[in-house]
Write a protein that holds these residues in place. Structure first.
Motif, short mmCIF file in Angstrom:
data_model
loop_
_atom_site.label_atom_id
_atom_site.label_comp_id
_atom_site.label_asym_id
_atom_site.label_seq_id
_atom_site.Cartn_x
_atom_site.Cartn_y
_atom_site.Cartn_z
N MET A 35 0.83 -1.21 0.00
CA MET A 35 0.00 0.00 0.00
C MET A 35 0.86 1.26 0.00
SD MET A 35 -3.01 -1.18 2.64
CE MET A 35 -3.56 0.48 2.91
N LEU A 36 1.98 1.23 0.73
CA LEU A 36 2.89 2.36 0.76
C LEU A 36 3.44 2.65 -0.63
CD1 LEU A 36 4.61 4.43 2.43
CD2 LEU A 36 6.35 2.65 2.43
N LEU A 37 3.88 1.60 -1.33
CA LEU A 37 4.42 1.78 -2.68
C LEU A 37 3.35 2.29 -3.64
CD1 LEU A 37 6.76 -1.31 -3.07
CD2 LEU A 37 7.39 1.05 -2.59
N ASN A 38 2.13 1.79 -3.52
CA ASN A 38 1.05 2.29 -4.37
C ASN A 38 0.78 3.77 -4.11
OD1 ASN A 38 0.66 -0.15 -5.65
ND2 ASN A 38 -0.95 -0.81 -4.24
N ASN A 39 0.76 4.17 -2.83
CA ASN A 39 0.54 5.58 -2.49
C ASN A 39 1.67 6.46 -3.02
OD1 ASN A 39 -1.77 4.79 -1.18
ND2 ASN A 39 -0.87 4.87 0.86
N LEU A 40 2.91 5.99 -2.88
CA LEU A 40 4.04 6.77 -3.39
C LEU A 40 4.01 6.88 -4.91
CD1 LEU A 40 7.00 5.52 -1.17
CD2 LEU A 40 6.00 7.80 -1.20
N SER A 41 3.60 5.81 -5.59
CA SER A 41 3.49 5.84 -7.05
C SER A 41 2.49 6.89 -7.50
CB SER A 41 3.07 4.47 -7.58
OG SER A 41 4.07 3.52 -7.34
N LYS A 42 1.36 6.97 -6.81
CA LYS A 42 0.36 7.99 -7.14
C LYS A 42 0.88 9.39 -6.89
CE LYS A 42 -3.53 4.97 -6.16
NZ LYS A 42 -4.62 4.66 -5.21
N GLU A 43 1.63 9.54 -5.78
CA GLU A 43 2.17 10.85 -5.41
C GLU A 43 3.19 11.35 -6.43
OE1 GLU A 43 4.29 12.10 -1.54
OE2 GLU A 43 2.55 10.91 -0.91
N VAL A 44 4.08 10.45 -6.85
CA VAL A 44 5.18 10.85 -7.74
C VAL A 44 4.72 10.86 -9.19
CG1 VAL A 44 7.61 10.43 -8.23
CG2 VAL A 44 6.65 9.52 -6.17
N GLY A 45 3.75 10.06 -9.53
CA GLY A 45 3.27 10.02 -10.91
C GLY A 45 3.97 8.98 -11.77
N SER A 46 4.81 8.17 -11.18
CA SER A 46 5.46 7.08 -11.91
C SER A 46 5.59 5.88 -10.97
CB SER A 46 6.84 7.51 -12.42
OG SER A 46 7.70 7.77 -11.35
N PRO A 47 5.75 4.69 -11.53
CA PRO A 47 5.83 3.50 -10.67
C PRO A 47 7.04 3.52 -9.75
CG PRO A 47 5.76 2.89 -13.00
CD PRO A 47 5.81 4.37 -12.94
N VAL A 48 6.82 3.13 -8.50
CA VAL A 48 7.90 3.02 -7.52
C VAL A 48 8.10 1.54 -7.23
CG1 VAL A 48 8.62 3.58 -5.17
CG2 VAL A 48 7.31 5.24 -6.49
N LYS A 49 9.34 1.09 -7.36
CA LYS A 49 9.66 -0.32 -7.11
C LYS A 49 10.79 -0.41 -6.11
CE LYS A 49 8.35 -1.77 -11.72
NZ LYS A 49 8.77 -2.44 -12.94
N ILE A 50 10.86 -1.53 -5.42
CA ILE A 50 11.95 -1.78 -4.49
C ILE A 50 13.09 -2.41 -5.26
CG2 ILE A 50 12.69 -3.08 -2.46
CD1 ILE A 50 9.83 -2.87 -1.43
N GLY A 51 14.26 -1.77 -5.25
CA GLY A 51 15.43 -2.29 -5.94
C GLY A 51 16.20 -3.25 -5.07
N ASN A 52 16.48 -2.85 -3.85
CA ASN A 52 17.22 -3.65 -2.89
C ASN A 52 16.61 -3.44 -1.51
OD1 ASN A 52 19.20 -4.54 -4.73
ND2 ASN A 52 20.34 -2.63 -4.46
N PHE A 53 16.82 -4.41 -0.65
CA PHE A 53 16.42 -4.24 0.74
C PHE A 53 17.36 -5.03 1.61
CE2 PHE A 53 14.15 -8.02 -0.47
CZ PHE A 53 14.16 -8.81 0.65
N PHE A 54 17.41 -4.67 2.86
CA PHE A 54 18.29 -5.29 3.83
C PHE A 54 17.43 -5.91 4.91
CE2 PHE A 54 20.97 -5.16 7.64
CZ PHE A 54 22.07 -5.84 7.18
N ARG A 55 17.58 -7.20 5.13
CA ARG A 55 16.77 -7.90 6.11
C ARG A 55 17.52 -8.02 7.43
NH1 ARG A 55 16.54 -12.85 8.25
NH2 ARG A 55 14.53 -13.67 8.84
#
Length: 78
Positions: A35-55
């Motif tokens: 949901m956070l990524l969807n909200n950010l995508s709407k805010e920025v106007g382009s798709p937001v994807k996770i490239g890397n993450f640290f567990r």
């Protein structure tokens, strides 16, 4: 019917714990990462994807002092 709902609930709980996109967002636990990524995508106007993450797990990386025995000086444990 009741068994299906129990299984569905347990699977949902498992996915919330294991799958990154279904986990609660750390800063706001009312939404998940998807949901956070969807909200950010709407805010920025382009798709937001996770490239890397640290567990990390809770307590990971913390060096625990072993309990010193009575024969060892306390200064050596610190």
């Amino acid at each position: 019917m009741a068994i299906e709902k129990m299984v569905e609930g347990r699977l949902r709980k498992y996915f919330e714990d294991v799958v990154l996109m279904e986990q609660k967002f750390v800063m706001n636990d009312t939404i998940n990462v998807k949901m956070l990524l969807n909200n950010l995508s709407k805010e920025v106007g382009s798709p937001v994807k996770i490239g890397n993450f640290f567990r990390m797990e809770v307590g990971e990386g913390i060096q625990r002092l072993e309990e010193s025995t009575a024969s060892e000086p306390v200064a050596q444990a610190v």
